[in-house]
Design an enzyme around this catalytic site. Structure first.
Site, PDB file in Angstrom:
ATOM      1  N   LYS A  15       0.832  -1.198   0.000  1.00  0.00           N
ATOM      2  CA  LYS A  15       0.000   0.000   0.000  1.00  0.00           C
ATOM      3  C   LYS A  15       0.877   1.262   0.000  1.00  0.00           C
ATOM      4  O   LYS A  15       2.095   1.181   0.262  1.00  0.00           O
ATOM      5  CB  LYS A  15      -0.914  -0.035   1.234  1.00  0.00           C
ATOM      6  N   TYR A  55     -12.555  -2.647  -2.397  1.00  0.00           N
ATOM      7  CA  TYR A  55     -13.010  -2.602  -0.999  1.00  0.00           C
ATOM      8  C   TYR A  55     -14.526  -2.572  -0.885  1.00  0.00           C
ATOM      9  O   TYR A  55     -15.056  -2.056   0.106  1.00  0.00           O
ATOM     10  CB  TYR A  55     -12.395  -1.391  -0.296  1.00  0.00           C
ATOM     11  N   ASN A 127      -1.782  -0.244   7.268  1.00  0.00           N
ATOM     12  CA  ASN A 127      -1.136  -1.506   7.620  1.00  0.00           C
ATOM     13  C   ASN A 127      -0.261  -2.067   6.496  1.00  0.00           C
ATOM     14  O   ASN A 127      -0.029  -3.254   6.429  1.00  0.00           O
ATOM     15  CB  ASN A 127      -2.181  -2.510   8.111  1.00  0.00           C
ATOM     16  N   HIS A 130      -1.753  -5.481   1.713  1.00  0.00           N
ATOM     17  CA  HIS A 130      -3.041  -6.168   1.568  1.00  0.00           C
ATOM     18  C   HIS A 130      -2.782  -7.618   1.192  1.00  0.00           C
ATOM     19  O   HIS A 130      -1.912  -7.896   0.360  1.00  0.00           O
ATOM     20  CB  HIS A 130      -3.879  -5.519   0.458  1.00  0.00           C
ATOM     21  N   GLU A 141     -10.226 -10.644  -6.625  1.00  0.00           N
ATOM     22  CA  GLU A 141      -9.250  -9.549  -6.587  1.00  0.00           C
ATOM     23  C   GLU A 141      -8.182  -9.695  -7.675  1.00  0.00           C
ATOM     24  O   GLU A 141      -7.823  -8.719  -8.324  1.00  0.00           O
ATOM     25  CB  GLU A 141      -8.577  -9.514  -5.206  1.00  0.00           C
TER      26      GLU A 141
HETATM   27  P1  IDP Z   1      -7.747  -7.125   5.853  1.00  0.00           P
HETATM   28  O1  IDP Z   1      -6.987  -6.077   5.079  1.00  0.00           O
HETATM   29  O2  IDP Z   1      -6.973  -7.619   7.032  1.00  0.00           O
HETATM   30  O3  IDP Z   1      -8.292  -8.227   4.982  1.00  0.00           O
HETATM   31  P2  IDP Z   1     -10.386  -5.890   5.819  1.00  0.00           P
HETATM   32  O4  IDP Z   1     -11.459  -6.079   6.833  1.00  0.00           O
HETATM   33  O5  IDP Z   1     -10.584  -6.504   4.479  1.00  0.00           O
HETATM   34  O6  IDP Z   1      -9.013  -6.374   6.487  1.00  0.00           O
HETATM   35  O7  IDP Z   1     -10.177  -4.329   5.661  1.00  0.00           O
HETATM   36  C1  IDP Z   1      -9.502  -3.781   4.575  1.00  0.00           C
HETATM   37  C2  IDP Z   1      -8.644  -2.609   5.048  1.00  0.00           C
HETATM   38  O8  IDP Z   1      -9.488  -1.583   5.599  1.00  0.00           O
HETATM   39  C3  IDP Z   1      -7.686  -2.953   6.183  1.00  0.00           C
HETATM   40  O9  IDP Z   1      -6.494  -3.546   5.742  1.00  0.00           O
HETATM   41  C4  IDP Z   1      -7.473  -1.609   6.823  1.00  0.00           C
HETATM   42  O10 IDP Z   1      -6.544  -0.812   6.070  1.00  0.00           O
HETATM   43  C5  IDP Z   1      -8.861  -0.975   6.718  1.00  0.00           C
HETATM   44  N1  IDP Z   1      -9.687  -1.260   7.905  1.00  0.00           N
HETATM   45  C6  IDP Z   1     -10.374  -2.398   8.166  1.00  0.00           C
HETATM   46  N2  IDP Z   1     -11.063  -2.334   9.315  1.00  0.00           N
HETATM   47  C7  IDP Z   1     -10.809  -1.094   9.805  1.00  0.00           C
HETATM   48  C8  IDP Z   1     -11.257  -0.401  10.990  1.00  0.00           C
HETATM   49  O11 IDP Z   1     -12.027  -0.916  11.831  1.00  0.00           O
HETATM   50  N3  IDP Z   1     -10.785   0.866  11.151  1.00  0.00           N
HETATM   51  C9  IDP Z   1      -9.960   1.462  10.274  1.00  0.00           C
HETATM   52  N4  IDP Z   1      -9.516   0.868   9.142  1.00  0.00           N
HETATM   53  C10 IDP Z   1      -9.933  -0.410   8.915  1.00  0.00           C
HETATM   54 MG    MG Z   2      -9.695  -8.096   3.407  1.00  0.00          MG
END
Ligand code: IDP
Ligand code: MG
Length: 172
Positions: A15, A55, A127, A130, A141
């Site tokens: 990212k 997303y 983070n 992805h 994806e």
């Molecule tokens: P993942 O990336 O671990 O699969 P997902 O639930 O698919 O998690 O969420 C996609 C991205 O959205 C996350 O990597 C993160 O950057 C952001 N995200 C997910 N949940 C939250 C949250 O509760 N607060 C803020 N950002 C979030």
């Molecule tokens: Mg995800």
């Protein structure tokens, strides 16, 4: 489990925060621990459409707007991501384990997200990486981010189509 639902491939995105922090090398080194094979890689300027489609499962979340800005690089002055496909048995499981939990504060300290992630004041989890969540999502994806020709192995069934009058940029 049917053949196409095996955990055999995952989309990886480095990212914009990962790119801005010069973490590409570190992340690829960490992922090489999996012994998986990289079968596709490219830099992508992420359109709003691509970001929202990628997303779409989060479109009702309060952080969705910020998340779209984040993945498009609007928070990091890096309007690109690095997209890769990792291929091999247990690709998703192995890469998600190395990536760590979604919330970088909850991610194991030695994981990629635990090492390099942070939570912004705007509320997005930055983070750095992805990883697809399951084989169905991985297929969706990978097909969203790559054409069959950009992947050096046959991951999913393809068909041949003759496209006429499609404008394409070529080398001058
Ligand atoms: P993942 O990336 O671990 O699969 P997902 O639930 O698919 O998690 O969420 C996609 C991205 O959205 C996350 O990597 C993160 O950057 C952001 N995200 C997910 N949940 C939250 C949250 O509760 N607060 C803020 N950002 C979030
Ligand atoms: Mg995800």
């Amino acid at each position: 489990m049917s053949e196409e639902l095996k955990d055999q491939a995952t989309l990886i995105l480095i990212k914009p925060d990962g790119l801005k922090k010069s973490l590409t090398g570190n992340i690829l080194t960490r992922l090489s621990e999996t012994k998986l094979e990289i079968v596709a890689a490219k830099m992508v300027r992420v359109s709003k459409e691509l970001a929202e489609e990628h997303y779409k499962h989060l479109k009702d979340k309060p952080f969705f707007g910020e998340l779209i800005k984040f993945i498009r690089g609007e928070l990091h002055d890096r309007k690109k991501v690095m997209a890769l496909v990792y291929w091999g048995d247990g690709a998703i499981k192995k890469c998600r384990e190395l990536a760590g939990a979604t919330n970088p504060e909850e991610a194991e300290a030695t994981s990629i997200r635990g090492s390099y992630g942070r939570i912004t004041t705007g509320g997005v989890y930055e983070n750095v990486i992805h990883v697809s969540s399951d084989p169905r999502e991985a297929e969706r994806e990978i097909k969203l981010w790559f054409t069959p020709e950009e992947i050096i192995v046959d991951l999913y069934p393809t068909k041949e189509a003759t496209e006429k009058e499609i404008k394409k940029k070529t080398w001058a």
